[in-house]
Design an enzyme around this catalytic site. Sequence first.
Site, PDB file in Angstrom:
ATOM      1  N   HIS A   1       5.815   6.823   1.750  1.00  0.00           N
ATOM      2  CA  HIS A   1       6.797   4.910   1.870  1.00  0.00           C
ATOM      3  C   HIS A   1       7.201   4.870   1.076  1.00  0.00           C
ATOM      4  O   HIS A   1       6.963   6.016   0.255  1.00  0.00           O
ATOM      5  CB  HIS A   1       5.363   4.011   2.341  1.00  0.00           C
TER       6      HIS A   1
ATOM      7  N   HIS B   1       6.662   9.184  -1.216  1.00  0.00           N
ATOM      8  CA  HIS B   1       5.585   9.410  -1.772  1.00  0.00           C
ATOM      9  C   HIS B   1       4.539   8.956  -0.489  1.00  0.00           C
ATOM     10  O   HIS B   1       4.370   8.102   0.241  1.00  0.00           O
ATOM     11  CB  HIS B   1       5.108   9.320  -2.900  1.00  0.00           C
TER      12      HIS B   1
ATOM     13  N   ARG C   1      -3.171  -3.541  -3.308  1.00  0.00           N
ATOM     14  CA  ARG C   1      -3.497  -2.120  -2.673  1.00  0.00           C
ATOM     15  C   ARG C   1      -5.022  -1.647  -3.315  1.00  0.00           C
ATOM     16  O   ARG C   1      -5.580  -1.890  -4.083  1.00  0.00           O
ATOM     17  CB  ARG C   1      -2.803  -1.428  -2.934  1.00  0.00           C
TER      18      ARG C   1
ATOM     19  N   ASP D   1       0.253   8.052  -1.334  1.00  0.00           N
ATOM     20  CA  ASP D   1      -0.409   7.198  -2.505  1.00  0.00           C
ATOM     21  C   ASP D   1      -1.959   9.073  -3.008  1.00  0.00           C
ATOM     22  O   ASP D   1      -2.609   9.530  -2.118  1.00  0.00           O
ATOM     23  CB  ASP D   1      -1.112   6.657  -2.650  1.00  0.00           C
TER      24      ASP D   1
END
Length: 368
Positions: free
Chosen positions: A314, A165, A330, A167
């Site tokens: 990722h 995916h 994150r 983000d």
Amino acid sequence: MPPNTESVEVITEQFEKKLNLKELAHKGRYVIYPTTKYPDYEAFEHVDPGHKGDPAKKALLDPATAVIELTPHIGTEIHGLQLHELNEQQKNDLALLVAERGVVFFRKQEIDVYQGREFGKHFGPLHIHQNFGHPEGMPEVHVIHFDENSNRSHFKTFSHQDGWHSDVTYEINPAGLTFLKLDTLPAVGGDTLWASGYAAYDRLSPPFQKFLEGLEAVHSGLDQSNAALRAGHTVRRTPIETVHPVVRTHPVTGWKSLFVQPGFTRSIVGVSKRESEAILNFLYAHIAGGVDFQVRLKWEENTVAVWDNRSTFHNAVFDYLDVGLRHGWRITPQAEKPYFDPNSKSKADSTVRRYVKEPATEGYNFLL
């Protein structure tokens, strides 16, 4: 800027406490799920700091003790720098480097979550997730926290081929440069893979490339919102589906990147359901099987990965749930609304100046 940025910063300042997230993680679950509602995001214009980067990136690379290209197409590791100490030009150079190389790794990083928030603001407005939990007073922080006690119901039917995916691609202005710091790791496992959207596009045949350039796809946040509702959590914005080009142009490099992935892409616009599924399933398998344009990071504690969500995918490997705790945080700056420029070039058609600074030598080895 997003319409809720100022109000969120006021809320954050009002309730902020100095938290040590690593210490909290070892004590158990600490994220909160407030009932706060935010205005829906609206489109905004993004000016990428990578445009101000020096093509040679001297401010960033000269002080480094080593600059190592991990694969030909994606992934660079830099030693000898601390992210929270970078000046403005070094941040601009980093934005350009990440735009070119997809993901850059820094080990032994001292940056804390408060410094991380300030660092992230240089690259764009910080995204606030509409339903994930976050540390108290820090809605911009996305927490990674999995261990032996984590709910495993999702993983009973989960295939890691479907874990690829980028983000929050369902947002009108999805994520751009993004970074993750892990401060706690299991004894073994918990790697992350990245794949290059540039090379994924380049590996397709020219006729198929041209076919894809005329298509758009629906990206959906409904699954995440529905999962939050089932868990009894507040959905803080209106759930959204957005249409983006299947091939997008990166505003800094001008290169074409494949921009679909199984995480959030749901259908191709203007074709039948069967055609959409055939196209997307082919592209998903193309990404998952692209071992020649992937890089795999074996994390060490206090490693930071900085990647570009516009031109990479990722996939976190959940092979450690019986081993121990994996924890980090994150920060996700938003970037431009995805677009396709028919005059843009592929990375393969562009001359790329590459550089490797060896730890035991002075200067760089330059390759064309």
